[in-house]
Write a protein that holds these residues in place. Structure first.
Motif, PDB file in Angstrom:
ATOM      1  N   ASN A 163       1.086  -2.310 -21.824  1.00 51.98           N
ATOM      2  CA  ASN A 163       1.534  -2.665 -20.482  1.00 51.98           C
ATOM      3  C   ASN A 163       1.933  -1.383 -19.745  1.00 51.98           C
ATOM      4  O   ASN A 163       2.908  -0.741 -20.095  1.00 51.98           O
ATOM      5  N   ALA A 164       1.171  -1.035 -18.722  1.00 47.61           N
ATOM      6  CA  ALA A 164       1.506   0.145 -17.925  1.00 47.61           C
ATOM      7  C   ALA A 164       2.564  -0.255 -16.904  1.00 47.61           C
ATOM      8  O   ALA A 164       2.304  -1.076 -16.023  1.00 47.61           O
ATOM      9  N   GLU A 165       3.753   0.313 -17.075  1.00 48.23           N
ATOM     10  CA  GLU A 165       4.848  -0.016 -16.151  1.00 48.23           C
ATOM     11  C   GLU A 165       4.911   1.061 -15.074  1.00 48.23           C
ATOM     12  O   GLU A 165       5.351   2.178 -15.330  1.00 48.23           O
ATOM     13  N   VAL A 166       4.439   0.709 -13.909  1.00 48.17           N
ATOM     14  CA  VAL A 166       4.329   1.711 -12.851  1.00 48.17           C
ATOM     15  C   VAL A 166       4.808   1.111 -11.535  1.00 48.17           C
ATOM     16  O   VAL A 166       4.432  -0.015 -11.186  1.00 48.17           O
ATOM     17  N   ASP A 167       5.682   1.842 -10.867  1.00 51.27           N
ATOM     18  CA  ASP A 167       6.257   1.282  -9.638  1.00 51.27           C
ATOM     19  C   ASP A 167       5.203   1.205  -8.534  1.00 51.27           C
ATOM     20  O   ASP A 167       4.195   1.896  -8.559  1.00 51.27           O
ATOM     21  N   GLU A 168       5.474   0.345  -7.576  1.00 47.29           N
ATOM     22  CA  GLU A 168       4.468   0.012  -6.565  1.00 47.29           C
ATOM     23  C   GLU A 168       4.000   1.236  -5.765  1.00 47.29           C
ATOM     24  O   GLU A 168       2.819   1.425  -5.519  1.00 47.29           O
ATOM     25  N   ARG A 169       4.951   2.073  -5.389  1.00 46.49           N
ATOM     26  CA  ARG A 169       4.567   3.220  -4.569  1.00 46.49           C
ATOM     27  C   ARG A 169       3.663   4.163  -5.358  1.00 46.49           C
ATOM     28  O   ARG A 169       2.653   4.658  -4.857  1.00 46.49           O
ATOM     29  N   THR A 170       4.042   4.416  -6.616  1.00 48.25           N
ATOM     30  CA  THR A 170       3.235   5.296  -7.454  1.00 48.25           C
ATOM     31  C   THR A 170       1.842   4.710  -7.671  1.00 48.25           C
ATOM     32  O   THR A 170       0.835   5.417  -7.626  1.00 48.25           O
ATOM     33  N   LEU A 171       1.803   3.412  -7.886  1.00 48.33           N
ATOM     34  CA  LEU A 171       0.512   2.743  -8.067  1.00 48.33           C
ATOM     35  C   LEU A 171      -0.363   2.994  -6.837  1.00 48.33           C
ATOM     36  O   LEU A 171      -1.518   3.410  -6.940  1.00 48.33           O
ATOM     37  N   ARG A 172       0.200   2.761  -5.680  1.00 49.67           N
ATOM     38  CA  ARG A 172      -0.563   2.908  -4.437  1.00 49.67           C
ATOM     39  C   ARG A 172      -0.973   4.354  -4.170  1.00 49.67           C
ATOM     40  O   ARG A 172      -2.116   4.624  -3.841  1.00 49.67           O
ATOM     41  N   GLU A 173      -0.021   5.269  -4.304  1.00 53.13           N
ATOM     42  CA  GLU A 173      -0.305   6.647  -3.871  1.00 53.13           C
ATOM     43  C   GLU A 173      -1.076   7.447  -4.912  1.00 53.13           C
ATOM     44  O   GLU A 173      -1.808   8.369  -4.566  1.00 53.13           O
ATOM     45  N   ILE A 174      -0.888   7.112  -6.185  1.00 53.09           N
ATOM     46  CA  ILE A 174      -1.535   7.913  -7.235  1.00 53.09           C
ATOM     47  C   ILE A 174      -2.651   7.132  -7.926  1.00 53.09           C
ATOM     48  O   ILE A 174      -3.790   7.586  -7.985  1.00 53.09           O
ATOM     49  N   TYR A 175      -2.351   5.956  -8.430  1.00 53.32           N
ATOM     50  CA  TYR A 175      -3.307   5.302  -9.339  1.00 53.32           C
ATOM     51  C   TYR A 175      -4.350   4.427  -8.645  1.00 53.32           C
ATOM     52  O   TYR A 175      -5.398   4.156  -9.217  1.00 53.32           O
TER      53      TYR A 175
END
Ligand code: BGC
Length: 760
Positions: A163-175
């Motif tokens: 389970n990749a736990e990644v915050d919404e902003r990081t998901l949007r801007e990086i991933y």
């Protein structure tokens, strides 16, 4: 094919069967309605077409093995990757393949990712540009692509379940950004979902990722295919937006879908939508006739050219390019047995292979070449091999060491454990460079390796990557100066393992991996921490030199929607022709939320003859200045100054131009019961209604805590500046302390203020 009419005629069983493969590599045909099968094959840097589509991994038909993504991205050449895409499509047509499974657009979160060689970069802008141009190249010939692995598939450890736990902003801007760019700029026919979970939900069932973001927000028109074996719950996956499950056939899955529709658990409209998307792509694919041959020689040449453009000269004390040597000691088994691709699903059966040693010999004129193997295939330590190499190197004018990271250290399916070459390889480089100052190290690997132990003692280092089947020739061309190296790093080479951004959160455990470094991967992290690195993002040497002059912008003040264009003159100040990669990074001087110090938002590669100058022009759009604000749930821009950093690498900024952005966004008011005083004052509407009370509230607060009293000054009776604390407390909580001085209850007062700001 009239899709709606076909759907009407299909039985429920036929629809359910269409949504899963008929084999390891094909869709289920519906012969009675004239729906053909569609064949897919790996990808990404060559066509891995197995002769029997019921087999997962038998020896595939010969195809050109192009350089892998690390090398491709290092070219920074979007036109070239487009040409490679076209060549791939020609091979697909010849090998009867409708869709090639690639490109991979995942971020290199850690240099340890076993599959990093299949991915482009640690930077989403660069990865997105590469992916989009790859896709456009392939699809321009009527062959499809599969953009993969969506999303947050950044490691091999437990990749089927973690389970990749990644915050919404990081998901949007990086991933997500590279995927978003590729979808919007190139509309891949298919997108492949990842194996892993993202924030608790399997990527294969992820309604937010597959339906809300990919299809609805970005406008993806193609079909979503599962990674091979990624589906756990077929019905949940259909509901999430996963159209086509692979591999097949799996009769049980077909029945699950049929039963779910019959029992009302699954709305048939959802199934119909997946069927529609699949039929649309199957029909597109059928429009490109298959068969014929591809030009083996021309594609080998193209692979050679791309490899030469992607290689990176990391160090050179002037020894390179080689000239007039009489005796060259060639050391390292990868000189004889080229290491040009990675292990796993992308493994190509090459049409031919350029042998590095032979290619060197062909260009060496009268020089004598000798060879020693240097290191074994396995992890054993062989002093005798080192001794042999040293003897050879001693007798020569120069030693060229071909060092390939072995597959037991790097492959799809498992991550790397460290950044190191094998002990034998390090000892070999150390021993040879100790007796031969003219030592050149040529690396073949898919991701950064640590070099501190040996780099100071060698004369030159060429990063040759997993360079594709023709790479052996490209290396020789670069070493002898027939090609002037122009590749630059699409990822940072750290000094040591413990420096990497994800170090404390890698690779996770107990079923989860926390993306604790957030936005700060790659150079974003090293910038923020002001950490030294071995080689920075965007770095690479040339046999010539370039100067940058006359930086200009199309406007010093501009509206976000209009964007702004940067121009700069680049001059080749050396004696040989060369290519320079100009990079533009954006630095936001003041922002509401923390941002990386700088981010790549544009680049251009320019070819220059000696003495020649050209003006390079790099446009920056809305997104170059925006960041994703999780509370607004959208990309926002903020008024203010931005520095545009024009550089030859992320660490070599040649010019800075400051511009002022005017935001045209009319953002909704997001103040609520819990908003702090600072937030009220920062919000334009909040300031209008609450601003007039601020001074009163402050004086009340200071009074209450003894501030302003001449004995205490602003420090107050309890030795603190109370407003420093109050400003970051919810307005309602501060007012509670002053309730007696207020005409109404603080909660009613805040409710009243909220009513005013929200109606505005
Ligand atoms: C890989 C995909 C690949 C698929 C088919 C999976 O294990 O993750 O990238 O396309 O297999 O080979």
């Amino acid at each position: 094919m009239e899709i709606q009419s076909i759907i009407k005629q299909m039985t429920l069983e036929e629809k359910a069967a269409l949504c899963i493969g008929a084999s390891a590599w094909s869709t289920t045909p519906v012969e009675r309605l004239g729906v053909p099968e569609m064949i897919v094959s790996d990808g990404p840097h060559g066509v891995r077409r197995v002769p029997n589509i019921h087999e997962m991994a038998s020896e595939s038909l010969p195809a050109t093995c192009f350089p892998t993504a690390s090398c491709l991205a290092s070219t920074w050449d979007v036109d070239l990757i487009g040409k490679m895409g076209q060549a791939l499509a020609e091979e697909c047509i010849a090998l009867n393949v409708d869709v090639v499974l690639g490109p991979g657009a995942n971020m290199k979160r850690s240099p340890l990712g076993g599959r990093n060689f299949e991915y482009f970069s640690e930077d989403p802008y660069l990865a997105g540009e590469m992916a989009a141009n790859f896709i456009n190249g392939v699809q321009s010939k009527g062959v499809g692509t599969s953009l993969k692995h969506y999303a947050a598939n950044n490691q091999e450890f437990q990749r089927f379940s973690i389970n990749a736990e990644v915050d919404e902003r990081t998901l949007r801007e990086i991933y997500l950004t590279a995927f978003e760019k590729a979808v919007k700029q190139a509309q891949p026919w298919t997108v492949m979902c990842a194996y892993n979970k993202v924030n608790g939900t399997f990527a294969s069932e992820h309604y937010n990722l597959l339906t809300e973001i990919l299809k609805d927000e970005w406008g993806f028109e193609g079909l979503v295919v599962s990674d091979w074996g990624a589906v756990r719950d077929r019905v949940a996956a259909l509901k999430g937006g996963l159209d086509w499950e692979m591999p097949g056939p799996q009769e049980r899955r077909v029945q699950e879908v049929v039963t779910a529709v019959q029992s009302g658990k699954l709305d048939e409209a959802i199934l119909n939508e997946s069927v529609r998307r699949i039929l649309r792509i199957v029909s597109k694919a059928a429009q490109t006739p298959k068969g014929g041959e591809f030009d083996v020689e021309a594609h080998h040449e193209l692979a050679n050219h791309i490899a030469a453009e992607g290689m990176i000269l990391l160090k050179n004390n002037g020894l390179l390019p080689l000239k007039n040597q009489e005796h060259i000691a060639v050391i390292g088994r990868s000189a004889e047995k080229a290491h040009f691709q990675g292990g796993g699903s992308s493994h190509i059966n090459p049409t031919k292979v350029a042998v590095p040693f032979k290619e060197l010999q062909a260009r060496a004129g009268n020089a004598e070449l000798t060879y020693a193997e240097g290191y074994p295939t396995d992890d054993s330590f062989r002093q005798d091999m080192i001794d042999e190499a040293v003897t050879l190197a001693k007798a020569a004018d120069v030693a060229v060491l071909y060092i390939a990271l072995p597959t037991f250290k790097e492959s799809e399916g498992y991550d790397r454990k460290d950044l190191d070459l094998t002990d034998q390889q390090v000892a070999l480089i150390t021993a040879v460079s100790a007796i031969q100052p003219n030592t050149v190290v040529v690396l073949n690997n898919g991701a950064p390796v640590a070099m501190s132990a040996w780099i100071d003692n060698v004369a030159a280092v060429l990063e040759g990557w997993m360079m594709g089947q023709a790479g052996g020739a490209a290396i020789a061309d670069v070493l002898f100066g027939k090609v002037n190296p122009s590749g630059k790093l699409a990822e940072t080479f750290p000094l040591k393992l413990a420096d990497m951004p994800a170090y404390l959160n890698w690779p996770g455990g107990a079923g989860a991996v926390r993306y604790g470094e957030g936005l700060f991967i790659g150079y974003r992290y090293y910038d923020a921490k002001e950490m030294p690195v071995q080689f920075p993002f965007g770095y690479g040497l040339s046999y010539t030199t370039f100067t940058y002059s006359n930086p200009q912008v199309s406007a010093t003040t501009f509206k976000d929607m209009d964007g702004v264009t940067v121009t700069v003159d680049v001059t080749n100040t050396g004696d040989v022709a060369g290519k320079e990669i100009v990079q533009v990074y954006v630095h936001d001087k003041v922002s509401g939320l923390v941002r990386p110090y700088k981010e790549l938002k544009g680049f251009a590669k320019v070819a220059l003859e000696p003495g020649q100058a050209k003006t390079v022009s790099i446009p920056l759009d809305f997104r170059a200045f925006a960041y994703y604000h999780p509370e607004y749930g959208q990309w926002i821009t903020e008024n203010g100054e931005f520095d545009l950093l024009i550089g030859a690498s992320s660490a070599d900024i040649r010019h800075t131009v400051t511009v002022t952005l005017e935001s045209t966004l009319d953002l909704p008011c997001i103040l609520d019961k819990e908003s702090t005083i600072r937030e009220w004052m920062a919000d334009p509407r909040g300031q209008v209604v609450f601003g007039p009370f601020y001074a009163m509230m402050e004086s009340e607060a200071r009074k209450m805590f003894g501030g302003g009293d001449e004995r205490y000054g602003n420090e107050g009776a309890i030795g603190m500046d109370i407003m420093e604390m109050f400003n970051d407390m919810p307005l309602v909580s501060v007012l509670m302390f002053q309730a007696n001085a207020l005409p109404m209850h603080p909660e009613d007062m805040v409710a009243g203020l909220l009513q005013q700001v929200h109606k505005a």
